[in-house]
Design a protein around this motif. Structure first.
Motif, short mmCIF file in Angstrom:
data_model
loop_
_atom_site.label_atom_id
_atom_site.label_comp_id
_atom_site.label_asym_id
_atom_site.label_seq_id
_atom_site.Cartn_x
_atom_site.Cartn_y
_atom_site.Cartn_z
N ALA A 1 4.31 64.76 82.06
CA ALA A 1 4.52 63.05 81.86
C ALA A 1 5.56 62.67 82.47
N GLU A 2 5.58 61.24 82.55
CA GLU A 2 6.95 60.42 82.76
C GLU A 2 6.89 59.33 82.00
N ILE A 3 8.22 58.88 81.52
CA ILE A 3 8.43 57.59 80.82
C ILE A 3 8.26 56.61 82.03
N SER B 1 11.69 68.96 77.71
CA SER B 1 12.65 69.24 78.83
C SER B 1 13.52 68.25 78.61
N ALA B 2 13.37 67.17 77.72
CA ALA B 2 14.50 66.09 77.34
C ALA B 2 15.41 66.31 76.12
N MET C 1 5.69 63.29 67.02
CA MET C 1 6.96 62.88 66.45
C MET C 1 8.09 63.80 66.96
N ALA C 2 8.99 63.20 67.63
CA ALA C 2 10.09 64.46 68.22
C ALA C 2 11.47 63.85 67.70
N ARG D 1 -0.26 67.70 75.43
CA ARG D 1 0.42 68.58 76.10
C ARG D 1 1.41 68.07 77.12
N GLY D 2 1.08 67.19 78.00
CA GLY D 2 1.87 66.71 78.88
C GLY D 2 3.05 65.96 78.24
N VAL D 3 2.90 65.30 77.23
CA VAL D 3 4.11 64.43 76.48
C VAL D 3 4.88 65.59 76.01
N CYS D 4 4.61 66.61 75.11
CA CYS D 4 5.35 67.67 74.53
C CYS D 4 6.13 68.37 75.66
#
Length: 163
Positions: free
Chosen positions: A118-120, A35-36, A55-56, A27-30
């Motif tokens: 999430a954060e990269i 947002s990106a 997959m994005a 959920r956080g990654v999506c």
């Protein structure tokens, strides 16, 4: 040449395969991806028979795969992740905040995520897919997304065993 793995149009929100931690990371990654400027599909079967956790694709056609690891045991028992490079321009691991990032291989980027975002924390260089592979992956992504959307509108359409 092996047959491509079938795609499933069944909506994979609560399919019982994920732990609560993995679902939270997903959920956080999506949310981060959206947002990106990326659209994400979860649990996407690849032509190899493997299944990408996320997959994005963005409007430029960049393709990312994010492999979720919910625990050290999950990481150590699942070493299929290098195969995902054949289907994306960038590959990331996503882990919960409680997991030690030092154990994650440097051959992929790293995302720390919880249920809220999430954060990269470690980016990875892009390795562009060949045009023919990009087209095949993009078509698989688009068909899976469209069929899942159709199944939401018409769950009795019999689409659970198709894309």
């Amino acid at each position: 040449m092996s047959q491509p793995a079938p795609l499933s149009a069944a909506w994979p929100l609560a399919d019982g395969r994920q732990s609560e931690t993995a679902a939270s990371v997903q959920r956080g990654v999506c949310r981060l991806l959206r947002s990106a400027g990326f659209a994400a599909v979860t649990e996407l079967p690849l032509a190899s028979g493997r299944r990408a956790d996320i997959m994005a694709v963005n409007e430029r056609g960049d393709i990312w795969i994010i492999e979720i690891k919910s625990s050290i045991t999950d990481f150590r028992t699942d070493q299929k992740w290098p195969e995902y490079w054949d289907y994306c321009d960038r590959l990331y691991f996503a882990i919960p905040p409680a997991m030690s990032p030092e154990i994650m291989p440097l051959e992929a980027g790293l995302i720390i995520a919880d249920g809220f975002g999430a954060e990269i924390v470690r980016d990875i260089a892009e390795i562009r897919l060949a045009a023919a592979r990009r087209k095949a992956v993009t078509l698989r992504f688009a068909r899976a997304a469209a069929l899942r959307l159709h199944n939401l509108r018409d769950p009795l359409s019999g689409g659970a065993d198709c894309l």
